[in-house]
Scaffold this motif. Sequence first.
Motif, PDB file in Angstrom:
ATOM      1  N   PRO A 195      12.883 -15.997 -16.797  1.00  0.00           N
ATOM      2  CA  PRO A 195      12.125 -17.312 -15.906  1.00  0.00           C
ATOM      3  C   PRO A 195      10.761 -17.291 -16.141  1.00  0.00           C
ATOM      4  CG  PRO A 195      14.015 -16.798 -14.196  1.00  0.00           C
ATOM      5  CD  PRO A 195      14.016 -15.119 -15.132  1.00  0.00           C
ATOM      6  N   THR A 196      10.212 -18.537 -16.346  1.00  0.00           N
ATOM      7  CA  THR A 196       9.459 -18.262 -16.576  1.00  0.00           C
ATOM      8  C   THR A 196       8.597 -19.032 -15.385  1.00  0.00           C
ATOM      9  OG1 THR A 196       9.133 -20.440 -18.108  1.00  0.00           O
ATOM     10  CG2 THR A 196       9.562 -18.970 -19.734  1.00  0.00           C
ATOM     11  N   HIS A 197       8.963 -19.951 -14.700  1.00  0.00           N
ATOM     12  CA  HIS A 197       8.344 -20.413 -13.723  1.00  0.00           C
ATOM     13  C   HIS A 197       8.856 -20.235 -12.321  1.00  0.00           C
ATOM     14  CE1 HIS A 197       7.093 -22.721 -17.019  1.00  0.00           C
ATOM     15  NE2 HIS A 197       6.186 -23.076 -16.487  1.00  0.00           N
ATOM     16  N   GLY A 198       8.149 -20.645 -11.147  1.00  0.00           N
ATOM     17  CA  GLY A 198       9.120 -19.627  -9.469  1.00  0.00           C
ATOM     18  C   GLY A 198       8.604 -21.299  -8.402  1.00  0.00           C
ATOM     19  N   ASP A 199       8.909 -20.383  -7.676  1.00  0.00           N
ATOM     20  CA  ASP A 199       8.691 -21.376  -6.254  1.00  0.00           C
ATOM     21  C   ASP A 199       7.212 -21.043  -6.465  1.00  0.00           C
ATOM     22  OD1 ASP A 199       8.129 -21.844  -3.705  1.00  0.00           O
ATOM     23  OD2 ASP A 199      10.572 -21.558  -3.433  1.00  0.00           O
ATOM     24  N   LEU A 210       4.756 -15.498 -12.424  1.00  0.00           N
ATOM     25  CA  LEU A 210       5.201 -16.443 -12.571  1.00  0.00           C
ATOM     26  C   LEU A 210       4.487 -17.541 -12.590  1.00  0.00           C
ATOM     27  CD1 LEU A 210       9.172 -16.173 -12.001  1.00  0.00           C
ATOM     28  CD2 LEU A 210       8.662 -15.607 -13.867  1.00  0.00           C
ATOM     29  N   LYS A 211       4.559 -18.726 -13.474  1.00  0.00           N
ATOM     30  CA  LYS A 211       3.606 -19.652 -12.903  1.00  0.00           C
ATOM     31  C   LYS A 211       4.294 -20.815 -12.359  1.00  0.00           C
ATOM     32  CE  LYS A 211       2.593 -20.326 -18.610  1.00  0.00           C
ATOM     33  NZ  LYS A 211       2.879 -21.467 -19.600  1.00  0.00           N
ATOM     34  N   PRO A 212       3.596 -21.622 -11.666  1.00  0.00           N
ATOM     35  CA  PRO A 212       4.627 -22.706 -10.479  1.00  0.00           C
ATOM     36  C   PRO A 212       5.725 -23.571 -11.411  1.00  0.00           C
ATOM     37  CG  PRO A 212       2.452 -23.285 -10.475  1.00  0.00           C
ATOM     38  CD  PRO A 212       2.554 -21.392 -11.519  1.00  0.00           C
TER      39      PRO A 212
END
Length: 481
Positions: A195-199, A210-212
């Motif tokens: 994943p590149t984004h997360g919570d 990670l980016k939001p």
Amino acid sequence: MISKTKEIIVDNFAGGGGASTGIELATGVSVDIAINHDPDAIAMHMVNHPDTKHYCESVWDVDPREAAAGRPIGLAWFSPDCKHFSKAKGGKPVEKKIRGLAWVAVRWAATVRPRVIMMENVEEFQTWGPLRKDGRPDPVQKGRTFRSFVNALKVHGYSVEWKELRACDYGAPTIRKRLFLIARCDGRPIIWPEPTHGDPESVAVKTGKLKPWKTAADIMDWTLQTKSIFNRKKPLSENTMRRIARGIQRFVLNNPDPFIIKVNHSGDFFRGQKLDKPLQTVTAKNGWGLVDPVLIQMGYGDPEGRRVLDLKKPLGTITAGGNKFAIATSHLIKLRGTCKDGQTVTSPMPTITAGGLHVGEVRAFLTKYYGSDIGQALDSPLHTVTTKDRFGLITVKGENYQIADIGMRMLQPHELFAAQGFPAGYVIDRDANGVKYSKAKQVARCGNAVPPPFAEQLVRANLPELCGQDIPIFRNSKQAN
């Protein structure tokens, strides 16, 4: 002259071009072949991917050997119709013919042997099995046909893996979840992209790993007006009004810190979400709308009697008559379905469907509350703040407001395509000949599309050589059986 040495890429069930766009973002070139039976889908694909060879016919009518023309295939992508697997189908009978479209991937494996096969579908694809006489899936044989499908690929020399992924984890502002199956016959391992984004509240995001998640607010077109829900020529349905009421109660009246935005605008169930999270799944039957907050200036002679102010800039000139200001709070509602809660614009978008515009934006316009007055001149002493209760009285950052109006509009196709992760310049309103598409057709293409970030990340992870990258060295890599 066609090269017979360069590996080509084939997008079966190409639709409006979601997978093709993601593949192009990864590789830098258009897919070589796109196949779809729907003329409208092919027309949208053609205007955005003019270098691709298009087949407007059934995937079963295209001979893989003739299409490949002797060229090796590096990637064959398949996104067969998912409606007759999806839980959204409910308990209705399903069509065996449509559920069997996935078998075309085995045909390509047997005839032209693509080095990598990728397939996208709903999570329920894993339950693919025989049907009963009444046309409904046999629960006793759940998953039997899916296992046969996987075994058929293995018989042709492919290693096969599958996994569920969420679009919001890869940069699309929607929570859309899909099952992906990868099969490859070149002996290299199958790689699932990280994943590149997360919570935004997760440790990974807070530490910068990670980016939001991108949110619904990121794709909203705040320049669009919302029409008051009151005194309409054609009143909104009772169920829609109830859903709006539930959203106002939850996201405005009971929200101690409403989401404040800048806008330019002059059943018994409510469904929505916050705007600080990715939008829920975008389907072919779009049912989402928006309610938003704005700072507005009252009494300027326009049809709505208000104009919009930039919340990041100083307030406008104070006039002798006194400036009257207001804010508007925003959230999304879904006008179909049975989910009882809503969402703010600071969450990812929900799933977008292909069946129509049913996602709405609701804006609750709030005015400063000073007893019996609507507002006051800013060059005068602050009016006394009373304790007398009023309907719709709320506190925003320590100041009292009351609801002056509520507006609602449907989300537009360009917002929905943005929620799916399509690039800003993607053409959605006309075909290669300049023929205009209706909004219904635009939404249908959007809801049926693969979010491009899915395809981009999967291709980058598994076919780096097609993306201009070096092939990683894998130890203990075994030739597929």
